[in-house]
Design an enzyme around this catalytic site. Sequence first.
Site, mmCIF file in Angstrom:
data_model
loop_
_atom_site.group_PDB
_atom_site.id
_atom_site.type_symbol
_atom_site.label_atom_id
_atom_site.label_comp_id
_atom_site.label_asym_id
_atom_site.label_seq_id
_atom_site.Cartn_x
_atom_site.Cartn_y
_atom_site.Cartn_z
ATOM 1 N N MET A 78 9.349 2.940 0.663
ATOM 2 C CA MET A 78 9.903 3.508 -0.565
ATOM 3 C C MET A 78 9.601 5.128 -0.685
ATOM 4 O O MET A 78 10.329 5.980 -0.899
ATOM 5 C CB MET A 78 9.549 2.728 -2.026
ATOM 6 N N PHE A 83 -28.684 -4.180 -14.184
ATOM 7 C CA PHE A 83 -27.974 -4.263 -12.804
ATOM 8 C C PHE A 83 -26.546 -4.789 -13.223
ATOM 9 O O PHE A 83 -26.394 -5.698 -14.085
ATOM 10 C CB PHE A 83 -28.707 -5.239 -12.217
ATOM 11 N N GLN A 84 -25.515 -4.409 -12.604
ATOM 12 C CA GLN A 84 -24.158 -4.985 -12.979
ATOM 13 C C GLN A 84 -23.763 -4.693 -14.351
ATOM 14 O O GLN A 84 -22.774 -5.272 -14.649
ATOM 15 C CB GLN A 84 -23.982 -6.384 -12.338
ATOM 16 N N LYS A 86 -24.527 -12.144 -21.593
ATOM 17 C CA LYS A 86 -25.565 -13.372 -21.136
ATOM 18 C C LYS A 86 -26.068 -14.408 -22.150
ATOM 19 O O LYS A 86 -25.703 -15.447 -22.246
ATOM 20 C CB LYS A 86 -26.318 -12.867 -19.958
ATOM 21 N N GLU A 92 -11.121 -10.174 -7.853
ATOM 22 C CA GLU A 92 -10.793 -10.254 -9.095
ATOM 23 C C GLU A 92 -9.317 -9.537 -9.615
ATOM 24 O O GLU A 92 -8.570 -10.258 -10.728
ATOM 25 C CB GLU A 92 -11.803 -9.643 -10.017
HETATM 26 C C1 TPP Z 1 -1.199 0.516 -5.863
HETATM 27 C C2 TPP Z 1 0.028 1.252 -5.271
HETATM 28 N N1 TPP Z 1 -0.577 2.357 -4.709
HETATM 29 C C3 TPP Z 1 0.681 3.182 -4.519
HETATM 30 C C4 TPP Z 1 1.972 3.145 -4.847
HETATM 31 C C5 TPP Z 1 3.191 3.883 -4.625
HETATM 32 N N2 TPP Z 1 4.046 3.135 -3.918
HETATM 33 C C6 TPP Z 1 5.325 2.791 -4.303
HETATM 34 S S1 TPP Z 1 6.272 1.880 -3.262
HETATM 35 C C7 TPP Z 1 5.193 2.468 -2.062
HETATM 36 C C8 TPP Z 1 5.484 1.908 -0.518
HETATM 37 C C9 TPP Z 1 5.473 0.484 -0.657
HETATM 38 O O1 TPP Z 1 5.388 0.115 0.689
HETATM 39 P P1 TPP Z 1 5.825 -1.393 1.258
HETATM 40 O O2 TPP Z 1 5.026 -2.497 0.604
HETATM 41 O O3 TPP Z 1 5.811 -1.665 2.727
HETATM 42 O O4 TPP Z 1 7.030 -1.595 0.468
HETATM 43 P P2 TPP Z 1 8.581 -1.076 1.095
HETATM 44 O O5 TPP Z 1 8.971 0.200 0.119
HETATM 45 O O6 TPP Z 1 8.453 -0.447 2.499
HETATM 46 O O7 TPP Z 1 9.623 -1.944 1.073
HETATM 47 C C10 TPP Z 1 4.059 3.113 -2.423
HETATM 48 C C11 TPP Z 1 3.052 3.536 -1.412
HETATM 49 C C12 TPP Z 1 2.132 2.014 -5.627
HETATM 50 N N3 TPP Z 1 3.449 1.668 -6.412
HETATM 51 N N4 TPP Z 1 1.141 1.114 -6.098
#
Ligand code: TPP
Lengths: 167, 577
Positions: free
Chosen positions: B469, B112-113, B162, B50
Site C-alpha cells: 500500500m 520491577f515491572q 498484586k 500480549e
Molecule cells: C503497525 C503498522 N505500521 C505501519 C503501517 C503503515 N502501513 C499501512 S499499509 C502498509 C503496508 C502493508 O504491507 P503488506 O502487509 O505487505 O500489505 P500489502 O499492502 O502489500 O498488501 C504499511 C506499512 C500500519 N498500517 N500499521
Amino acid sequence: MTHVISLLVENHQGVLVRIAGLFSGRAYNLESLTVGVTTDPAVSRVTLVCSGDDAVIEQIKKQLNKLVDVIKVIDLTGLKSINRELALVKVQAGPERRAEIIQVADVFRARVIDVGADSISLEVTGSTEKIDDLLSIIGTSAVQEMARSGLVSIERGRKTKKTAKGA
Amino acid sequence: MMRNGAEMLIEALKREGVEVIFGFPGGVVIPVFDALYSEPAIKVVLTRHEQAAVHAADGYARSTGKTGVCLVTSGPGATNTATGLATANFDSVPIVCITGQVPLNMIGNDAFQEADTIGITRPITKHNYLVTERSELAATIKKAFIIAGSGRPGPVVIDLPKDIIVGKLDEEYPDEVKMRGYNPVLKGHIGQIKKAAELLAKAKRPLFYVGGGIQISGAAPAFRKVVKKTGVPVISSLMGIGAIESDHPLNLGMLGMHGTYAANMAVTECDLIFGVGTRFDDRATGKLESFAPHATIIHADIDPSAIARNVPVEIPIVGDAALVLEDLLPFAKPPSIDPWVKLVSGWKEEHPVVPEKSRGRLSPGVVVKKISEVFPEAIIATEVGQNQMWAALFYNYTQPRTLITSGGLGTMGYGFPAAIGVKIAHPDKTVIDIAGDGSIQMNIQEMATAVQEGLAVIIAVLNNGYLGMVRQWQELFYGKRYSGTCLKRRPECPEQCSNPGDQCLAYVPDFVKLAEAYDSVGIRVTKEEEIVPALKRAAEVKDRPVIIDFIIDEEANVWPMVPAGGANKDMLLGGVK
Ligand SMILES: Cc1ncc(C[n+]2csc(CCOP(=O)(O)OP(=O)(O)O)c2C)c(N)n1
Ligand SMILES: [Mg+2]
C-alpha cells in the site's frame, strides 16, 4: 468564543487527568480548570474555561459527557451564572507608590493583605474581566508575582420558585 | 464466600459468561493463572505476545458480539497490549483486559515491572480502573463488563495490584452496580425518526450509508427489511461491509479512498444520506468540502459525539442502530426514485470492481474472488494495506460480522491473531486471514498459538514482496521511489530500485518452510490454475494452520483510488475499465 463549563464529577482519583487528557489529546483549548468538593463528598465540581468555535464547543461537551466519571455537564455560557476568580497580586511599590496602589485597590475592592519594604500584596475577587482591569491599571510591569485561581462558577438561583438543583 | 482476588475474578468471569481468556503470564498474575488451572469453565489460550492476546480477544468479540477477555502481567505485559487496545477502541470492540500491577505500596517506586498502565491506556480505552481497595474488586469488574459491552462498546482495562489479587475477602459478585455518570441512550427519539422517514420518502436521490454500528448492534436484519421496503440504494464504509449482501442489486459497495466508482459517484450526486452507525470518517468522505455537496444528511448513531462532527447533520438521531431501524421500519415509505436507481445501477455496470489483469504473476483480485467462490461462507480477517482493500472489494460477503478488519487504527498484524480468536469462537466455520506479506510478519509468532490450540486458520498471504500500500503511494505520488518498502531487499541490491523482478533474490522468510517449521502446512501458489486446488487442499486440514503463499504481481494496485485529500468523485480508476 470562550465558554464556561461546569461539571459534576465522581470524586475519584484520576478524574482530573481524564478531563485534562481529553483536552490535550484532542487539541482543545483549555484556559483554566478548577476543582473542589460539593456538599456531597462523593461529588466534585469542576469549572473549566475553554474556547473554540461552536462546533468545537459542542464536541467538547459531548466528549466530556462520554466520560464515565462525569455525572453532569452544564454550559454556563448564555445562562445566568455567577463567575468569580481570586487573584493574589504582589505589586512593586516603594513608599512613594503605596498610596496610589491602595487607592486603586479600594476602587476594585481588593484587600491589602501584606505590605513589604518595596511591595504591596493584594487579594482581589471578581470576574475575570475585573481582575484583568485591575492588573492593567496597576501595569503588568509593576506586578512582581501573581497567582490566579481560575474561574469558579455556578448558575444563578431562579427568581421564581421551582425545585432546586442538586449539589 | 471467602475468596482471594484471583478467585473473585474467576467467579466474576464465570458469572459474565466468559468461556475463554487470551493471556500471557508473568510475576504478579501467577495467582490468577493458578486459579484458572483448575477451572474447567474457562479456557486459557496462551498467545505468544500480549498484543496478539488483545487482537484475539478482539476477533472473538467482533465475530460473536460477546465481550472478549485478556489477561496479562504488569509492566511489559501491559505496555504490549497498547496497540491491541487502541485497535479495539477505535473500532468499538468490547474487551475487558486485566493487567497485573505491582503491589499498592510499591506503585510509584519504579518497582520491577512497574508501568503506569492506567496512564498509558487512558486515551486508548473506553475506560480504565486501578483497583486500590480489595473491597472494590467485584464491583469494579461488574462495571468494566457493563461499560465494555454497552452503548458504543469498547475496551476496558482493570489494573490489579498484586495485593488485590491475593487479598482475601468474604464477598459475592454483585448483580448490578450504580454508575450515575454512565447512561448510554439506546432508543432513538421517535419524533426524529418520523421526520427522517418523511425526508426519505420525499427524496429523489437518497442513499443509505451504513457503518460498523450495524454489525455491533445486530441491526442487519432490520436494515435489510428497511432496504427491501424502501428500495433505497446502499453504500457502506469498510466497517459496514456485510450489513447487506455484497451482491445485493441495491448495494453500491464501499465508498471512499478505495471505494467503488458507483458508491463514490452516488455519494457525490445524492440529495439525501441516511447514515446509520458510521462516523463519516475521512477515509470514507474524502475532502469534506466536496463530500455529498447536494445532500441533506440524517445521521443515527449511538455516540452523540460522532454526530455532526465531520459533516453538518439535518436530523440527528442518537440511539442504537437496531432499535432506530426497527422504529423506522413502520414509518418508512418507498420514495419514487426509479431514475436514480437506474442511474446508480448504470454506474455499477459501467465500472464494476474487476481484478487487474495479471502482469505475469497472480492477480490479487482473482485470488480473493476464488477464495470467495471456494469458501462462500467464510469469516474473513484481514491484515492492513492492499490486502485489506482487495479483501473488502473482491470477497462476496453475505452476513454481518464476517469481515474482521482493523478499520480505524489500521493495525498491521491484526488479522492473524484476530482470526485465532474468531476460530476459537467458531470452530466449525472456515476462517481465513487475507494477509499481506509485510503485515503477517508482525504477529507471525502466533503460528505457535494456532498449533497449540489445533486451529485450522487459513492464512492467505498475498505476497507482493512489498509493503504494497505504501509502495502504491510511492508509485503514484513519489515518482516510484520505493524507499523502505521492498521486502526482498538484500545487501547485494542497488541503492535505489524501482524495478522488482526475477533478478531479485529469494523472499525471506520462505512462508512454506516457515509453516513447516511450525509443524503446519505451507502451500505456494504461483499460477492461476493452482489457486482452487490449493484452497481445497487447505480445506482438508482440520487441526492446524495453513499458510498459502500466493505470489502476486509485485506492482499490483488497488483501484479505484481517491488521492489523499481529494474529492471522492475524482477517483483514479487505474486498471479498472
Ligand atoms: C503497525 C503498522 N505500521 C505501519 C503501517 C503503515 N502501513 C499501512 S499499509 C502498509 C503496508 C502493508 O504491507 P503488506 O502487509 O505487505 O500489505 P500489502 O499492502 O502489500 O498488501 C504499511 C506499512 C500500519 N498500517 N500499521
Ligand atoms: Mg505486501
